[in-house]
Write a protein that holds these residues in place. Structure first.
Motif, PDB file in Angstrom:
ATOM      1  N   GLY A 157       0.809  -1.211   0.000  1.00 35.25           N
ATOM      2  CA  GLY A 157       0.000   0.000   0.000  1.00 35.25           C
ATOM      3  C   GLY A 157       0.838   1.256   0.000  1.00 35.25           C
ATOM      4  O   GLY A 157       0.384   2.328  -0.379  1.00 35.25           O
ATOM      5  N   ARG A 158       2.089   1.103   0.462  1.00 35.23           N
ATOM      6  CA  ARG A 158       3.108   2.163   0.402  1.00 35.23           C
ATOM      7  C   ARG A 158       2.718   3.446   1.139  1.00 35.23           C
ATOM      8  O   ARG A 158       3.028   4.547   0.683  1.00 35.23           O
ATOM      9  CB  ARG A 158       3.489   2.444  -1.051  1.00 35.23           C
ATOM     10  N   THR A 159       2.029   3.292   2.277  1.00 37.14           N
ATOM     11  CA  THR A 159       1.706   4.457   3.102  1.00 37.14           C
ATOM     12  C   THR A 159       2.423   4.408   4.450  1.00 37.14           C
ATOM     13  O   THR A 159       2.254   5.318   5.267  1.00 37.14           O
ATOM     14  CB  THR A 159       0.187   4.568   3.343  1.00 37.14           C
ATOM     15  N   SER A 160       3.193   3.362   4.702  1.00 36.72           N
ATOM     16  CA  SER A 160       3.977   3.262   5.924  1.00 36.72           C
ATOM     17  C   SER A 160       5.274   2.505   5.626  1.00 36.72           C
ATOM     18  O   SER A 160       5.350   1.748   4.648  1.00 36.72           O
ATOM     19  CB  SER A 160       3.187   2.552   7.033  1.00 36.72           C
ATOM     20  N   ALA A 161       6.276   2.733   6.462  1.00 39.50           N
ATOM     21  CA  ALA A 161       7.573   2.126   6.211  1.00 39.50           C
ATOM     22  C   ALA A 161       8.344   1.966   7.517  1.00 39.50           C
ATOM     23  O   ALA A 161       8.081   2.658   8.505  1.00 39.50           O
ATOM     24  CB  ALA A 161       8.375   2.971   5.223  1.00 39.50           C
ATOM     25  N   THR A 162       9.297   1.045   7.499  1.00 44.19           N
ATOM     26  CA  THR A 162      10.220   0.846   8.612  1.00 44.19           C
ATOM     27  C   THR A 162      11.641   0.978   8.077  1.00 44.19           C
ATOM     28  O   THR A 162      11.989   0.344   7.080  1.00 44.19           O
ATOM     29  CB  THR A 162      10.037  -0.537   9.258  1.00 44.19           C
ATOM     30  N   VAL A 163      12.430   1.814   8.730  1.00 44.86           N
ATOM     31  CA  VAL A 163      13.827   1.993   8.348  1.00 44.86           C
ATOM     32  C   VAL A 163      14.691   1.389   9.448  1.00 44.86           C
ATOM     33  O   VAL A 163      14.653   1.844  10.593  1.00 44.86           O
ATOM     34  CB  VAL A 163      14.176   3.487   8.161  1.00 44.86           C
TER      35      VAL A 163
ATOM     36  N   LEU B  51       5.137   6.437  -3.687  1.00 44.56           N
ATOM     37  CA  LEU B  51       5.312   6.752  -2.265  1.00 44.56           C
ATOM     38  C   LEU B  51       4.662   8.077  -1.880  1.00 44.56           C
ATOM     39  O   LEU B  51       4.946   8.612  -0.801  1.00 44.56           O
ATOM     40  CB  LEU B  51       6.806   6.805  -1.926  1.00 44.56           C
ATOM     41  N   LYS B  52       3.788   8.603  -2.732  1.00 44.37           N
ATOM     42  CA  LYS B  52       3.224   9.927  -2.472  1.00 44.37           C
ATOM     43  C   LYS B  52       2.380   9.959  -1.203  1.00 44.37           C
ATOM     44  O   LYS B  52       2.175  11.018  -0.612  1.00 44.37           O
ATOM     45  CB  LYS B  52       2.395  10.396  -3.671  1.00 44.37           C
ATOM     46  N   GLY B  53       1.900   8.800  -0.748  1.00 44.86           N
ATOM     47  CA  GLY B  53       1.111   8.749   0.473  1.00 44.86           C
ATOM     48  C   GLY B  53       1.937   8.516   1.726  1.00 44.86           C
ATOM     49  O   GLY B  53       1.390   8.412   2.825  1.00 44.86           O
ATOM     50  N   LEU B  54       3.261   8.452   1.564  1.00 42.90           N
ATOM     51  CA  LEU B  54       4.152   8.173   2.691  1.00 42.90           C
ATOM     52  C   LEU B  54       4.641   9.480   3.308  1.00 42.90           C
ATOM     53  O   LEU B  54       5.235  10.312   2.635  1.00 42.90           O
ATOM     54  CB  LEU B  54       5.347   7.352   2.205  1.00 42.90           C
ATOM     55  N   THR B  55       4.378   9.671   4.603  1.00 44.70           N
ATOM     56  CA  THR B  55       4.838  10.864   5.308  1.00 44.70           C
ATOM     57  C   THR B  55       5.829  10.465   6.392  1.00 44.70           C
ATOM     58  O   THR B  55       5.928   9.288   6.763  1.00 44.70           O
ATOM     59  CB  THR B  55       3.657  11.611   5.962  1.00 44.70           C
ATOM     60  N   SER B  56       6.543  11.448   6.923  1.00 43.87           N
ATOM     61  CA  SER B  56       7.529  11.147   7.961  1.00 43.87           C
ATOM     62  C   SER B  56       6.876  10.554   9.206  1.00 43.87           C
ATOM     63  O   SER B  56       7.490   9.761   9.925  1.00 43.87           O
ATOM     64  CB  SER B  56       8.307  12.413   8.326  1.00 43.87           C
ATOM     65  N   ASP B  57       5.620  10.930   9.466  1.00 41.99           N
ATOM     66  CA  ASP B  57       4.917  10.397  10.639  1.00 41.99           C
ATOM     67  C   ASP B  57       4.634   8.904  10.521  1.00 41.99           C
ATOM     68  O   ASP B  57       4.426   8.224  11.538  1.00 41.99           O
ATOM     69  CB  ASP B  57       3.584  11.139  10.850  1.00 41.99           C
ATOM     70  N   SER B  58       4.603   8.400   9.286  1.00 41.19           N
ATOM     71  CA  SER B  58       4.314   6.977   9.082  1.00 41.19           C
ATOM     72  C   SER B  58       5.582   6.163   8.815  1.00 41.19           C
ATOM     73  O   SER B  58       5.500   5.018   8.388  1.00 41.19           O
ATOM     74  CB  SER B  58       3.325   6.798   7.919  1.00 41.19           C
ATOM     75  N   VAL B  59       6.730   6.776   9.068  1.00 43.22           N
ATOM     76  CA  VAL B  59       8.012   6.078   8.919  1.00 43.22           C
ATOM     77  C   VAL B  59       8.570   5.769  10.305  1.00 43.22           C
ATOM     78  O   VAL B  59       8.819   6.667  11.107  1.00 43.22           O
ATOM     79  CB  VAL B  59       9.018   6.927   8.123  1.00 43.22           C
ATOM     80  N   ARG B  60       8.739   4.494  10.592  1.00 46.02           N
ATOM     81  CA  ARG B  60       9.307   4.067  11.873  1.00 46.02           C
ATOM     82  C   ARG B  60      10.798   3.839  11.698  1.00 46.02           C
ATOM     83  O   ARG B  60      11.222   3.113  10.793  1.00 46.02           O
ATOM     84  CB  ARG B  60       8.624   2.778  12.342  1.00 46.02           C
ATOM     85  N   THR B  61      11.620   4.453  12.529  1.00 47.51           N
ATOM     86  CA  THR B  61      13.071   4.276  12.454  1.00 47.51           C
ATOM     87  C   THR B  61      13.541   3.496  13.669  1.00 47.51           C
ATOM     88  O   THR B  61      13.245   3.854  14.809  1.00 47.51           O
ATOM     89  CB  THR B  61      13.794   5.626  12.388  1.00 47.51           C
ATOM     90  N   VAL B  62      14.268   2.412  13.409  1.00 48.73           N
ATOM     91  CA  VAL B  62      14.793   1.570  14.478  1.00 48.73           C
ATOM     92  C   VAL B  62      16.222   1.168  14.138  1.00 48.73           C
ATOM     93  O   VAL B  62      16.687   1.364  13.004  1.00 48.73           O
ATOM     94  CB  VAL B  62      13.938   0.298  14.683  1.00 48.73           C
TER      95      VAL B  62
END
Length: 351
Positions: free
Chosen positions: A126-132, A311-322
């Motif tokens: 869906g490309r609206t959230s991500a994990t880095v 990735l146009k629906g992906l914002t920094s708030d939906s990116v989890r960094t670990v």
């Protein structure tokens, strides 16, 4: 005025209007032609900026399986649907520190290029959230045998620093090593040159970052008080490199700052409308493409644009960094090893 004179005057007016319209038309045609030519030159130039490595051919089939995704109904109805499935991308920050110019940028005096930053970016379906997931460069791993572009292959190396993979075998060995320790297939590879990163930040007009402590690092030339700062390219690059002025001086403290930078870049890109400023758009695109090395699946401007559009629906708030869970290595207090079973559970969640 006689009828003949009126007709003559009218004819001359029509003639003048025709000539004016013809001149305007030719001028507009010329402008459009020049615009198309300039746009064509810009596209070719940006496309030629991108360097690539054929990782799939080099590694063959001895790799983790690809994730299988089913197109959505909306995507299926589109003639050229944007990708919507989950995707894993290995992002490396390569840092050439040789030369006086790099010393001015806080790169020190050592020579050669190294992969000082490694992030596995998992984008959900869906490309609206991500994990880095950041992988510390000082992690001790078993480096697998990697094919070399000159022929042959490297030997398996036990208790080897993670970032040595890039040093001995470039992008191919970096991907092979990450897949070996994670069991996760890397669908794509993006390598960002740090000097190009500084140009990108400048092209975006800087980034805003909040630090939780004072930073005082003579090696990276960065001196910041605790708080919020708007950084230019040189300062942002110094922040990405700094390690001695924070925490215990290890790579773990630097990872936290680099993750802040990733989110700051996303916020900055979201805050400006590049499509309304073609000159700025070109400047940013030139900075990005000239600093990139990709796998052959992303080695064209059109493919990079498709990825960006997806990735146009992906914002920094939906990116989890670990960070990959680690503990101090029993064999060396200056090195770390994966903490189990936490590390394996994290990688399992991304498959």
């Amino acid at each position: 005025m006689t009828g003949h004179e009126e007709q003559g005057e009218a004819g001359r007016r029509v003639g003048r209007r025709s000539r004016v319209l013809k001149i305007v038309g030719l001028t507009l045609a010329g402008v459009v032609t020049l615009g198309v030519a300039a746009a064509g030159w810009a596209y070719v130039h940006l496309n030629d900026n991108i360097k690539s490595v054929d990782i799939n051919s080099a590694l063959g089939d001895d790799r983790p399986a690809k994730a299988v995704s089913t197109p959505t109904a909306a995507a299926s109805a589109s003639a050229s649907p944007l990708p919507t499935g989950s995707v894993n991308i290995l992002v490396l920050g390569s840092d050439s520190r040789s030369g006086k110019e790099n010393e001015k940028l806080g790169g020190g005096s050592s020579s050669g290029a190294r992969s000082d930053t490694a992030m596995v970016v998992h984008i959900d379906a869906g490309r609206t959230s991500a994990t880095v997931v950041s992988v510390p460069r000082d992690t001790l791993v078993t480096r697998p045998s990697c094919p070399l572009s000159s022929g042959g292959s490297t030997a398996v190396a036990h208790h080897s620093m993670f970032n040595s993979a890039y040093s001995v075998g470039g992008a191919v060995c970096a991907v092979k090593t990450v897949e070996s320790i994670t069991g996760v297939r890397m669908d794509h590879y993006l390598e960002i040159d740090f000097s190009g990163f500084a140009k990108l930040v400048d092209a975006l007009g800087g980034v805003t970052v909040t630090t939780g402590q004072d930073i005082d690092d003579d090696d990276s030339h960065l001196h910041l008080k605790k708080g919020t700062h708007h950084l230019d390219g040189t300062q942002a690059l110094a922040l990405a490199r700094t390690r001695h002025g924070i925490g215990d001086g290890s790579d773990l403290g630097r990872i936290g700052l680099q993750q802040k930078l990733v989110k700051a870049l996303l916020d900055r890109i979201a805050s400006i409308n590049l499509l309304t400023d073609p000159a700025k758009l070109y400047e940013v695109a030139d900075a990005v493409t000239s600093s990139l090395t990709t796998d052959t699946g992303l080695d064209s401007l059109s493919e990079l644009m498709r990825l960006g559009q997806s990735l146009k629906g992906l914002t920094s708030d939906s990116v989890r960094t670990v960070m990959m869970p680690v503990v101090t290595a029993p064999s060396d207090p200056n090195r770390v090893v994966a903490k189990e079973p936490a590390a394996s559970e994290l990688w399992e969640s991304l498959r």
